[in-house]
Structures are given as C-alpha cells and as structure tokens.
Write a protein that holds these residues in place. Structure first.
Motif, short mmCIF file in Angstrom:
data_model
loop_
_atom_site.label_atom_id
_atom_site.label_comp_id
_atom_site.label_asym_id
_atom_site.label_seq_id
_atom_site.Cartn_x
_atom_site.Cartn_y
_atom_site.Cartn_z
N ILE A 63 -7.29 -4.02 -2.27
CA ILE A 63 -7.02 -2.48 -3.28
C ILE A 63 -8.33 -1.74 -2.50
N ASP A 64 -7.56 -0.71 -1.70
CA ASP A 64 -8.37 -0.17 -1.01
C ASP A 64 -7.78 1.55 -1.55
N LYS A 82 -3.15 -7.27 -9.65
CA LYS A 82 -4.94 -8.11 -10.55
C LYS A 82 -4.10 -8.63 -11.46
N ARG A 125 0.83 -1.27 -0.06
CA ARG A 125 0.20 0.00 0.14
C ARG A 125 0.95 1.37 0.49
N PRO A 137 -1.45 4.62 -8.88
CA PRO A 137 -2.33 4.38 -9.90
C PRO A 137 -1.92 2.77 -10.49
N SER A 186 -3.15 -0.44 -2.87
CA SER A 186 -4.11 1.15 -2.43
C SER A 186 -4.58 1.65 -3.78
N THR A 187 -5.58 2.65 -4.09
CA THR A 187 -5.71 2.86 -5.44
C THR A 187 -5.35 3.94 -5.20
N GLN A 189 -0.89 0.33 -9.05
CA GLN A 189 -1.47 -1.22 -8.01
C GLN A 189 -2.58 -1.80 -8.85
N GLU A 190 -3.12 -1.21 -9.10
CA GLU A 190 -4.78 -1.73 -9.77
C GLU A 190 -5.21 -2.09 -10.46
N LYS A 191 -4.08 -1.81 -11.78
CA LYS A 191 -3.69 -2.05 -12.81
C LYS A 191 -3.04 -3.24 -13.27
#
Length: 113
Positions: free
Chosen positions: A112-113, A99, A55, A92, A88-89, A94-96
């Motif tokens: 992912i928060d 996953k 995070r 950017p 963590s969002t 991280q989300e991409k």
C-alpha cells in the motif's frame, strides 16, 4: 477478460497475471458475481503470482469486501497462486480493509503506497 461499467472497470491481463480494478464498486450481493468469476478465473489459470491492483479503486462497499474475501478464500483453498495486493493510501478504506485479507491468506503480500 474485462468488465466495463459506467462506474467501474475490472481488467485481467493474463500475460502479467494482473487484475486491475478502478472506479467505484457500489454493487449489491449477486451483482458482484461477474467480478468474482473473473477473479476466480484469473486464479484458476494458476500463475506463480497473481496481482490484484486496486490502487485506482476509489470505493468498495461491504458486499465488495465480501467478494474479495471469497476470492482470497478460494485461492487459499486450492493453493492456486501467490497473491500480491497493490493499494493506495490515497483512498483511506484501502489501508483499513485490505489488511484483513492477510488474515485470510497469511502468505499474501500487501503493498500500500
């Protein structure tokens, strides 16, 4: 276990079975070996669930993503532990990128928060 550098920090807390990464990983190839060794060492302890907390990891280059992928493949190969990844969002990438780890280890839990 802990790896500390001017740009990043990686800590393993065996009591909590958690590896925490913070800062920016801008390393190349073999420079990731100590980090991979720490991750695999944490998995080799075979906790029921191993948490990877990124995070506070602001940046991870393609070599770093490759390192995390190698770690996940190692866990899958030895069925060592369940894995939870905390992201963590705020960052950017991280989300991409995170996953994709679920494709390597379908049982991986992603938060992912």
């Amino acid at each position: 276990m802990e790896i500390t550098h001017d740009d990043y920090k990686v800590q393993y807390d065996p009591g909590a079975a958690t590896v925490t990464c913070s800062g920016s990983f801008r390393l190349h190839g073999d420079e990731y070996k100590p980090i991979l060794d720490l991750l695999i060492g944490a998995a080799d302890a075979k906790p029921a669930t191993l948490t990877l907390d990124v995070r506070r990891l602001q940046f991870l280059n393609s070599s770093g993503i490759n390192t995390l992928s190698k770690f996940i493949l190692q866990v899958r190969k030895h069925a060592a532990s369940g894995v939870v990844v905390l992201g963590s969002t705020q960052f950017p990438w991280q989300e991409k990128s995170l996953k994709n780890l679920q494709r390597l280890l379908p049982g991986l839990t992603m938060n992912i928060d």
